[in-house]
Design an enzyme around this catalytic site. Structure first.
Site, mmCIF file in Angstrom:
data_model
loop_
_atom_site.group_PDB
_atom_site.id
_atom_site.type_symbol
_atom_site.label_atom_id
_atom_site.label_comp_id
_atom_site.label_asym_id
_atom_site.label_seq_id
_atom_site.Cartn_x
_atom_site.Cartn_y
_atom_site.Cartn_z
ATOM 1 N N SER A 180 1.023 -1.852 -0.228
ATOM 2 C CA SER A 180 2.134 -2.376 -1.038
ATOM 3 C C SER A 180 3.216 -2.957 -0.140
ATOM 4 C CB SER A 180 2.714 -1.262 -1.912
ATOM 5 O OG SER A 180 1.786 -0.853 -2.877
ATOM 6 N N LYS B 189 13.340 6.910 -1.632
ATOM 7 C CA LYS B 189 12.913 5.518 -1.431
ATOM 8 C C LYS B 189 13.671 4.600 -2.379
ATOM 9 C CE LYS B 189 8.230 6.177 0.316
ATOM 10 N NZ LYS B 189 6.829 5.773 0.144
ATOM 11 N N HIS C 177 -5.476 -0.325 -4.786
ATOM 12 C CA HIS C 177 -5.231 0.753 -5.752
ATOM 13 C C HIS C 177 -6.233 0.676 -6.906
ATOM 14 C CE1 HIS C 177 -0.817 0.554 -4.331
ATOM 15 N NE2 HIS C 177 -1.343 1.649 -3.822
ATOM 16 N N ARG D 294 -7.393 4.208 4.677
ATOM 17 C CA ARG D 294 -7.623 2.867 5.205
ATOM 18 C C ARG D 294 -8.004 2.907 6.673
ATOM 19 N NH1 ARG D 294 -1.937 0.838 3.079
ATOM 20 N NH2 ARG D 294 -1.554 2.757 4.180
#
Length: 160
Positions: free
Chosen positions: A128, A41, A17, A90
């Site tokens: 994360s 979440k 990040h 990614r």
């Protein structure tokens, strides 16, 4: 003024990040780093904690502002007058999902473009979720997150 928004859950903030924030900030006049409030979440850190961690970690970057938002990102981009959404990639699987979102956002608001930045190779594996998994077992997370966050992350698991 060229303003971009870099959204995410940042739960917790990783070196990936930070890399994306530093690189994105160099491309625009102002970068709004926006922490998503997602009631679906169950985050490790509260929104207030995540905003505070981002403020602390990115204090050396003069042209950023840390905020939080809920609802649709494209609506928040309009609210903060951002013409660019920055998303990190990614892997190819990230691209497929992010492309759909970017195309949808473009239909909703044609004045906002999405810019994809590939993650630096040294952080391409990092998420994360991985940090939380390793930390939950007491593993070493020093290669994943800024030093000043390590104790706070472990503390979340010691309370359970």
């Amino acid at each position: 003024m060229k303003r971009a928004i870099y959204p995410g859950s940042f739960d917790p903030v990783t070196f990936g990040h930070v890399d994306m924030i530093e690189r994105s900030a160099k491309m625009v006049d102002e970068l709004v780093v926006a922490v998503l409030i997602n009631s679906a979440k169950n985050p490790l850190f509260s929104v207030k904690e995540r905003v505070s961690m981002l403020d602390e970690i990115t204090g050396h970057i003069p042209n950023i502002r840390i905020t939080s938002f809920d609802g649709l990102l494209i609506d928040y981009a309009r609210e903060v007058d951002a013409s660019i959404i920055v998303r990190g990639l990614r892997a190819v699987t990230d691209f497929e999902y992010e492309l759909q979102i970017a195309q949808t956002n473009r239909i909703v608001n044609s004045k906002v473009d999405t810019v994809f930045l590939t993650t630096s190779l040294e952080y391409a594996y990092l998420s994360s979720t991985i940090v939380k998994e390793v930390a939950s077992y007491g593993g070493d997370i020093s290669h994943f997150v800024p030093e000043q966050l390590i104790g706070r992350i472990y503390e979340k698991y010691s309370r359970e």
